[in-house]
Design a protein around this motif. Structure first.
Motif, PDB file in Angstrom:
ATOM      1  N   VAL A  21      -8.827  -2.053   8.982  1.00 13.94           N
ATOM      2  CA  VAL A  21      -7.567  -1.333   8.854  1.00 13.94           C
ATOM      3  C   VAL A  21      -6.823  -1.930   7.667  1.00 13.94           C
ATOM      4  CG1 VAL A  21      -5.361  -0.794   9.953  1.00 13.94           C
ATOM      5  CG2 VAL A  21      -7.458  -0.830  11.318  1.00 13.94           C
ATOM      6  N   ILE A  22      -6.456  -1.058   6.724  1.00 11.01           N
ATOM      7  CA  ILE A  22      -5.690  -1.466   5.556  1.00 11.01           C
ATOM      8  C   ILE A  22      -4.395  -0.668   5.565  1.00 11.01           C
ATOM      9  CG2 ILE A  22      -5.612  -1.603   3.039  1.00 11.01           C
ATOM     10  CD1 ILE A  22      -8.678  -1.633   3.058  1.00 11.01           C
ATOM     11  N   VAL A  23      -3.288  -1.369   5.670  1.00  3.13           N
ATOM     12  CA  VAL A  23      -1.958  -0.743   5.716  1.00  3.13           C
ATOM     13  C   VAL A  23      -1.964   0.427   6.708  1.00  3.13           C
ATOM     14  CG1 VAL A  23      -0.011   0.076   4.334  1.00  3.13           C
ATOM     15  CG2 VAL A  23      -1.749  -1.337   3.263  1.00  3.13           C
ATOM     16  N   SER A  24      -2.433   0.171   7.889  1.00  2.46           N
ATOM     17  CA  SER A  24      -2.508   1.106   9.018  1.00  2.46           C
ATOM     18  C   SER A  24      -3.474   2.271   8.829  1.00  2.46           C
ATOM     19  CB  SER A  24      -1.120   1.621   9.415  1.00  2.46           C
ATOM     20  OG  SER A  24      -0.645   2.575   8.507  1.00  2.46           O
ATOM     21  N   HIS A  25      -4.344   2.219   7.824  1.00  6.20           N
ATOM     22  CA  HIS A  25      -5.367   3.250   7.627  1.00  6.20           C
ATOM     23  C   HIS A  25      -6.740   2.650   7.912  1.00  6.20           C
ATOM     24  CE1 HIS A  25      -2.727   6.283   5.929  1.00  6.20           C
ATOM     25  NE2 HIS A  25      -2.117   5.295   5.290  1.00  6.20           N
ATOM     26  N   ILE A  55      -3.976   5.555   1.150  1.00  8.55           N
ATOM     27  CA  ILE A  55      -3.386   4.317   1.650  1.00  8.55           C
ATOM     28  C   ILE A  55      -2.014   4.083   1.016  1.00  8.55           C
ATOM     29  CG2 ILE A  55      -3.658   1.804   1.710  1.00  8.55           C
ATOM     30  CD1 ILE A  55      -6.648   2.255   2.084  1.00  8.55           C
ATOM     31  N   GLY A  56      -1.844   4.526  -0.213  1.00 10.05           N
ATOM     32  CA  GLY A  56      -0.550   4.412  -0.860  1.00 10.05           C
ATOM     33  C   GLY A  56      -0.261   3.031  -1.425  1.00 10.05           C
ATOM     34  N   LEU A  57      -1.306   2.313  -1.813  1.00 10.01           N
ATOM     35  CA  LEU A  57      -1.096   0.985  -2.375  1.00 10.01           C
ATOM     36  C   LEU A  57      -0.643   1.038  -3.826  1.00 10.01           C
ATOM     37  CD1 LEU A  57      -4.206  -0.898  -0.947  1.00 10.01           C
ATOM     38  CD2 LEU A  57      -1.851  -1.029  -0.170  1.00 10.01           C
ATOM     39  N   GLN A  58      -0.792   2.199  -4.457  1.00 14.25           N
ATOM     40  CA  GLN A  58      -0.425   2.303  -5.862  1.00 14.25           C
ATOM     41  C   GLN A  58       1.064   2.589  -5.978  1.00 14.25           C
ATOM     42  OE1 GLN A  58      -3.075   5.436  -6.424  1.00 14.25           O
ATOM     43  NE2 GLN A  58      -4.807   4.155  -6.966  1.00 14.25           N
ATOM     44  N   LYS A  59       1.667   1.997  -6.996  1.00 11.24           N
ATOM     45  CA  LYS A  59       3.094   2.209  -7.241  1.00 11.24           C
ATOM     46  C   LYS A  59       3.322   3.609  -7.797  1.00 11.24           C
ATOM     47  CE  LYS A  59       4.249  -2.564  -8.151  1.00 11.24           C
ATOM     48  NZ  LYS A  59       4.829  -3.502  -9.105  1.00 11.24           N
TER      49      LYS A  59
END
Length: 61
Positions: A21-25, A55-59
């Motif tokens: 699980v990465i950032v709840s995904h 995941i939305g890790l990108q700014k």
């Protein structure tokens, strides 16, 4: 014994129990292993990048 629940993988969409699980995904262990083996030149690499954007890790620009 702890019961694991199935989660939908953000890469393949299948319901699986094992993965990370990465950032709840959730990413199933099969997709994780395939992503690690995929070369940047491989056509599937872009597919994985597209799915990982969820995941939305990108700014945001």
């Amino acid at each position: 014994m702890e019961q694991q629940t199935q989660q939908a993988c953000i890469i393949c969409g299948q319901m699986k129990e094992e993965g990370i699980v990465i950032v709840s995904h959730f990413i199933c262990e099969d997709c994780e292993a395939e992503m690690v083996r995929t070369e940047a030149e491989d056509a599937k690499y872009r597919f994985f990048i597209g799915r990982m954007k969820k995941i939305g890790l990108q700014k945001n620009a």
